[in-house]
Design a protein around this motif. Structure first.
Motif, short mmCIF file in Angstrom:
data_model
loop_
_atom_site.label_atom_id
_atom_site.label_comp_id
_atom_site.label_asym_id
_atom_site.label_seq_id
_atom_site.Cartn_x
_atom_site.Cartn_y
_atom_site.Cartn_z
N HIS A 1 0.81 -1.23 0.00
CA HIS A 1 0.00 0.00 0.00
C HIS A 1 0.85 1.28 0.00
O HIS A 1 0.44 2.29 0.58
CB HIS A 1 -0.95 0.01 1.20
CG HIS A 1 -2.13 -0.89 1.05
ND1 HIS A 1 -3.16 -0.66 0.18
CD2 HIS A 1 -2.44 -2.07 1.68
CE1 HIS A 1 -4.06 -1.63 0.26
NE2 HIS A 1 -3.64 -2.50 1.16
N ASP B 1 -2.65 3.96 -1.54
CA ASP B 1 -2.97 4.20 -0.13
C ASP B 1 -2.09 5.31 0.42
O ASP B 1 -2.56 6.40 0.70
CB ASP B 1 -2.81 2.93 0.71
CG ASP B 1 -3.59 3.02 2.03
OD1 ASP B 1 -4.01 4.14 2.38
OD2 ASP B 1 -3.76 1.99 2.69
N HIS C 1 -6.91 -2.98 -5.11
CA HIS C 1 -6.56 -1.56 -5.13
C HIS C 1 -5.70 -1.18 -6.34
O HIS C 1 -5.50 0.02 -6.58
CB HIS C 1 -5.86 -1.17 -3.83
CG HIS C 1 -6.79 -1.06 -2.67
ND1 HIS C 1 -7.74 -0.08 -2.56
CD2 HIS C 1 -6.94 -1.84 -1.57
CE1 HIS C 1 -8.43 -0.24 -1.44
NE2 HIS C 1 -7.96 -1.31 -0.82
N ARG D 1 -8.54 -0.13 12.14
CA ARG D 1 -9.45 -0.98 11.38
C ARG D 1 -10.40 -1.77 12.28
O ARG D 1 -11.62 -1.72 12.13
CB ARG D 1 -8.65 -1.96 10.50
CG ARG D 1 -7.90 -1.30 9.36
CD ARG D 1 -6.87 -2.25 8.78
NE ARG D 1 -7.43 -3.45 8.19
CZ ARG D 1 -7.66 -3.63 6.89
NH1 ARG D 1 -7.40 -2.65 6.05
NH2 ARG D 1 -8.14 -4.77 6.44
N SER E 1 -12.86 3.47 3.73
CA SER E 1 -12.26 4.65 3.08
C SER E 1 -11.37 5.43 4.03
O SER E 1 -10.67 6.35 3.61
CB SER E 1 -13.36 5.57 2.54
OG SER E 1 -14.11 6.15 3.60
N ARG F 1 -8.16 5.29 6.22
CA ARG F 1 -7.01 4.40 6.13
C ARG F 1 -6.02 4.50 7.29
O ARG F 1 -5.07 3.72 7.36
CB ARG F 1 -6.25 4.64 4.82
CG ARG F 1 -7.12 4.63 3.58
CD ARG F 1 -7.84 3.32 3.38
NE ARG F 1 -6.94 2.22 3.05
CZ ARG F 1 -7.34 1.00 2.72
NH1 ARG F 1 -8.64 0.72 2.71
NH2 ARG F 1 -6.47 0.05 2.44
N TYR G 1 -8.53 8.60 -1.35
CA TYR G 1 -9.21 8.27 -2.59
C TYR G 1 -9.65 9.47 -3.42
O TYR G 1 -9.78 9.40 -4.63
CB TYR G 1 -10.42 7.37 -2.30
CG TYR G 1 -10.02 6.06 -1.69
CD1 TYR G 1 -9.39 5.08 -2.45
CD2 TYR G 1 -10.24 5.80 -0.34
CE1 TYR G 1 -9.00 3.88 -1.89
CE2 TYR G 1 -9.86 4.60 0.23
CZ TYR G 1 -9.25 3.64 -0.55
OH TYR G 1 -8.86 2.46 0.01
#
Length: 555
Positions: free
Chosen positions: A56, A102, A131, A344, A384, A386, A405
């Motif tokens: 990422h 990312d 991704h 997360r 969305s 991160r 994003y």
């Protein structure tokens, strides 16, 4: 936050809402790698498969923080390959996907920097992660052309031609005659884990079709004389959706010696149906090394702090790119007096957090400003978000790391019944984590995780299913301060990822075709403008804790 309640308390909240008329019903071996001083003995004829996944863009070495165990970085990966080669090993350096997007280090170039780092490190092959499509299929095709190594995905075809989107496999032959075959699998979840518009016109073989594809690849590579077959399968084994996990592929195929997995950011090292299944987590927190001798495969993972090698050319390239990005994004746009939680699990994919509240508030505020009308609520999918934001200055680099994003900010009008289906679908796997988990503003809802999620029809071009009985797990308590009814209409702000049907949000895409409009702002614009204008440049103590918009029943 997802406020943990007893089932009795949960029922009480829902009952009160009804009275007032506001509701209508894995272990891993860690070892040191061979040092540059040559301390380990020569080992001619042995194979070392060095592997990474879900990097990422975290390609620059970094010290541990409260939210990260430390980043080893791409310069170390490059040197590790050289060290094993110097010890007499045949070496393959492989990546399992989600490399180009990312971190702002690679985002500003839409992934070109990531491919340049991998070229410098000497990668031999990579698979396509979901991704990889985040900048669009056309951009990915350009990156594939830029790579000095094959980019693999056997199960992705172009609808218009029936031809593969990328190479299916690659064969590597070493001086001692050893032939190793490598093939790639991309997760069928890409159809919704990247914005659906980015993969329009592509088919991702799933379930039985993917198993058949994988077995065909194994058979083809064996026919080409490959003694070892490796699958680079960006599928995930934990929290993924059967039948499209690495575990499902391994249970339905024969002949894969090593399955290098990714997608779910888990550390995995186990034997499954005679195959070694491995994954390193993410962000080069670990570097995987599978050693093969006499048909035996053993993972000896290199953890952060266990290796200090560094390839100077790769390090110079990464640092030069880092400095350039820093210069572009150094502007300070505000401060936060509190830590904002973007973890997360537990975090933005499982419960309400203060960063989720901040992001949803920003979207709602910006949509109101742009439309000149009263927007009822906002939804931000947890996937969305991160990273977390620590107390202190907030720069553009910070915001673009946390919200990379730059999707457009849209508004859609939904019937109450549609909104209920959407939230029910987006929380289908609670208490397990999901990138679709709805962080909200202007909305309050409760989820009874003890009730089963009953699947209805599968959404088109998706691995997700509509709820058979919307309302069996979710109770919407309020929208826009005016209660909730299945028959009323509500205007909802959301990113283009959601309004195009990303994750579990297919029903939003259907409604958006009829009632949606774009505000002319991006989600990044909303965050910057909300912080600077609405909050006067300061995220204050009112955001210290989540604002109790989401409630979850527990035993």
């Amino acid at each position: 936050m997802v406020k943990a309640l007893s089932r009795r308390a949960f029922a009480a909240i829902c009952a009160i809402a009804l009275v007032f008329g506001i509701v209508s019903l894995s272990a891993c071996t860690v070892s040191e790698a061979p040092s540059q001083s040559g301390e380990q003995p020569q080992s001619e004829g042995k194979l070392a498969i060095i592997h990474t996944n879900d990097t990422h863009g975290y390609d620059m070495a970094a010290e541990p923080t409260d939210s990260s165990p430390g980043v080893i970085g791409m310069a170390a990966v490059a040197q590790l390959k050289k060290d094993y080669e110097a010890q007499g090993y045949n070496v393959l350096l492989l990546d399992d996907g989600d490399a180009i997007q990312d971190n702002v280090l690679v985002n500003l170039s839409q992934g070109r920097a990531a491919i340049d780092f991998m070229n410098s490190a000497g990668y031999d092959a990579m698979s396509i992660g979901n991704h990889e499509f985040d900048w669009g299929a056309d951009n990915l095709e350009k990156l594939i052309g830029r790579a000095d190594f094959p980019v693999l995905a056997a199960n992705v075809t172009v609808d218009a031609t029936g031809e593969p989107f990328a190479r299916s496999n690659a064969v590597f032959e070493f001086d001692d005659g050893t032939r190793v075959g490598v093939f790639g699998l991309a997760t069928p979840e890409t159809q919704t884990k990247s914005s659906p518009k980015n993969v329009a016109g592509l088919t991702f073989a799933a379930g039985e079709d993917m198993y058949r594809c994988a077995q065909e690849q194994v058979d083809e590579l064996r026919e080409q004389g490959c003694a070892i077959v490796v699958c680079l399968g960006h599928l995930g084994s934990v929290g993924g959706i059967a039948p499209n996990r690495s575990l499902d592929v391994l249970a339905n195929t024969e002949g894969i010696d090593v399955f290098i997995d990714g997608h779910d950011h888990e550390v995995v090292n186990e034997m499954v149906n005679g195959s070694l299944l491995v994954s390193t987590g993410c962000h080069t927190e670990n570097i995987g090394v599978v050693l093969c001798e006499d048909g035996s495969f053993v993972e000896e993972m290199v953890a952060y702090g266990a290796y200090e090698g560094k390839d100077q050319a790769t390090d110079d390239l990464v640092r030069a790119t880092h400095d350039e990005v820093k210069n572009q994004l150094s502007e300070v746009i505000g401060v936060t007096n509190v830590d904002l939680d973007g973890e997360r699990d537990p975090g933005v994919r499982t419960q309400e957090t203060n960063l989720g509240d901040f992001a949803a508030d920003a979207m709602l505020w910006q949509a109101n400003q742009a439309s000149g009308q009263t927007i009822d609520g906002a939804i931000v999918n947890g996937g969305s978000i991160r990273a977390s934001i620590g107390a202190g200055e907030v720069s553009m680099e910070t915001l673009m790391t946390v919200f990379p994003y730059n999707n457009s900010l849209n508004v859609v009008t939904l019937k109450g019944s549609e909104l209920l289906e959407i939230i029910e679908a987006a929380t289908f796997c609670l208490p397990e984590a999901s990138g679709g988990f709805p962080q909200v503003a202007g909305i309050a809802y409760a989820v009874d995780t003890l009730a089963p999620y009953e699947t209805g029809d599968q959404y088109p071009n998706s691995t997700y299913y509509a709820p058979a009985n919307p309302g069996s797990r979710v109770t919407i308590l309020d929208v826009g301060g005016r209660g909730f009814s299945l028959d009323d209409e509500y205007s909802i702000a959301a990113s283009s990822f959601i309004t195009s049907g990303g994750d579990t949000y297919y029903a939003v895409a259907e409604a958006y075709q009829k009632t949606g409009f774009t505000t002319g702002y991006s989600d990044t614009d909303a965050l910057v403008n909300y912080l600077q204008t609405a909050l006067g440049g300061v995220v204050d103590e009112s955001y210290e804790k989540p604002r109790e918009r989401i409630f979850v029943a527990v035993e």
